[in-house]
Design an enzyme around this catalytic site. Structure first.
Site, mmCIF file in Angstrom:
data_model
loop_
_atom_site.group_PDB
_atom_site.id
_atom_site.type_symbol
_atom_site.label_atom_id
_atom_site.label_comp_id
_atom_site.label_asym_id
_atom_site.label_seq_id
_atom_site.Cartn_x
_atom_site.Cartn_y
_atom_site.Cartn_z
ATOM 1 N N ARG A 66 0.966 -1.302 0.300
ATOM 2 C CA ARG A 66 -0.084 -0.039 0.263
ATOM 3 C C ARG A 66 0.938 1.236 0.055
ATOM 4 O O ARG A 66 0.289 2.260 -0.466
ATOM 5 C CB ARG A 66 -0.876 -0.013 1.076
ATOM 6 C CG ARG A 66 -2.189 -0.989 0.979
ATOM 7 C CD ARG A 66 -3.073 -0.894 2.073
ATOM 8 N NE ARG A 66 -2.454 -1.185 3.234
ATOM 9 C CZ ARG A 66 -2.387 -2.710 3.529
ATOM 10 N NH1 ARG A 66 -3.062 -3.676 2.998
ATOM 11 N NH2 ARG A 66 -1.495 -3.119 4.829
ATOM 12 N N GLU A 103 4.854 -10.082 15.197
ATOM 13 C CA GLU A 103 4.644 -10.575 16.404
ATOM 14 C C GLU A 103 4.623 -12.000 16.438
ATOM 15 O O GLU A 103 5.230 -12.906 17.209
ATOM 16 C CB GLU A 103 2.926 -10.318 16.522
ATOM 17 C CG GLU A 103 2.597 -10.429 18.158
ATOM 18 C CD GLU A 103 0.942 -10.016 18.285
ATOM 19 O OE1 GLU A 103 0.875 -9.302 17.236
ATOM 20 O OE2 GLU A 103 0.686 -10.150 19.321
HETATM 21 P P1 AMP Z 1 4.633 -2.240 11.306
HETATM 22 O O1 AMP Z 1 5.590 -3.146 10.719
HETATM 23 O O2 AMP Z 1 3.907 -2.837 12.703
HETATM 24 O O3 AMP Z 1 4.713 -1.053 11.723
HETATM 25 O O4 AMP Z 1 3.276 -2.662 10.418
HETATM 26 C C1 AMP Z 1 3.201 -1.893 9.426
HETATM 27 C C2 AMP Z 1 2.748 -2.299 8.257
HETATM 28 O O5 AMP Z 1 1.642 -3.456 8.322
HETATM 29 C C3 AMP Z 1 2.077 -1.471 6.885
HETATM 30 O O6 AMP Z 1 2.825 -1.600 6.018
HETATM 31 C C4 AMP Z 1 0.881 -1.422 6.962
HETATM 32 O O7 AMP Z 1 0.171 -1.386 5.841
HETATM 33 C C5 AMP Z 1 0.491 -2.653 7.751
HETATM 34 N N1 AMP Z 1 -0.290 -2.739 8.981
HETATM 35 C C6 AMP Z 1 -0.159 -2.783 10.299
HETATM 36 N N2 AMP Z 1 -1.265 -2.743 11.019
HETATM 37 C C7 AMP Z 1 -2.251 -2.309 10.279
HETATM 38 C C8 AMP Z 1 -3.569 -2.001 10.661
HETATM 39 N N3 AMP Z 1 -3.903 -2.095 11.771
HETATM 40 N N4 AMP Z 1 -4.217 -1.709 9.576
HETATM 41 C C9 AMP Z 1 -3.904 -1.619 8.300
HETATM 42 N N5 AMP Z 1 -2.592 -1.919 8.112
HETATM 43 C C10 AMP Z 1 -1.701 -2.313 9.011
#
Ligand code: AMP
Length: 178
Positions: A66, A103
């Site tokens: 995205r 996770e």
């Molecule tokens: P993180 O690595 O935990 O910061 O997760 C970020 C990535 O996961 C991004 O590329 C987001 O598109 C996706 N992502 C994580 N959590 C969500 C959420 N609650 N809603 C939508 N996309 C998420």
């Protein structure tokens, strides 16, 4: 469609919460209503890039998948290159790779070794900052290319997950904070 620029509040209102997607316990932030609305999509790109001068940076780097949507439109607006950071195994040429923990399990992202010249000025873009694992790994990859990361920018930040702590040392900007 109105001629006035979209506001952060309008964008925030359009984002749809989907409980338990893609797995139980996750409240997924669905950006597709922003993308399908011409006023909101254009407005999101204007808000993400408004403080940057066209021609002042060399590339916008987008994170699979995205992040590509916003990064590519931002690169067009800023008249600079677009660089994809992709999931492992998708890029055809030689790559640097970076593994990071999720996770449950781990993920690996990759960038072409010649995607941007050392010393280039880049902005890193993704749709959403959650724990910061993805963006932190992407920032590490870019450092291996020897580029200068001017900022790491998100449409959405889930502040309760403290993702900024994984991006210490980089200026972090997010339009909408939940
Ligand atoms: P993180 O690595 O935990 O910061 O997760 C970020 C990535 O996961 C991004 O590329 C987001 O598109 C996706 N992502 C994580 N959590 C969500 C959420 N609650 N809603 C939508 N996309 C998420």
């Amino acid at each position: 469609m109105t001629n006035e620029n979209a506001t952060v509040e309008q964008l925030a209102k359009a984002i749809r919460d989907i409980p338990d997607f893609p797995q139980p316990g996750i409240l997924f932030k669905d950006i597709t209503p922003v993308l399908s609305d011409p006023h909101l999509f254009a407005g999101s790109i204007d808000l993400l890039t408004g403080h940057l001068q066209p021609g002042s940076i060399d590339a916008v780097v987008g994170i699979d998948a995205r992040g590509f949507i916003f990064a590519a439109a931002a690169a067009y607006k800023l008249r600079c290159g677009f660089v994809p950071v992709r999931k492992q195994g998708k890029l055809p040429y030689r790559t640097y790779e970076q593994r990071y923990d999720l996770e449950y399990g781990s993920n690996t992202i990759a960038v072409h070794i010649d995607a941007v010249k050392p010393g280039s000025r880049v902005v890193l873009v993704d749709d959403l900052l959650a724990t910061g694992g993805t963006a932190g790994a992407a920032a590490n990859l870019l450092q291996r290319l020897g580029v200068e990361i001017l900022e790491v920018t998100f449409l959405i930040e889930l502040s309760f997950l403290h993702g900024r702590e994984r991006l210490k040392g980089f200026p972090v900007r997010s339009l909408i904070v939940f």
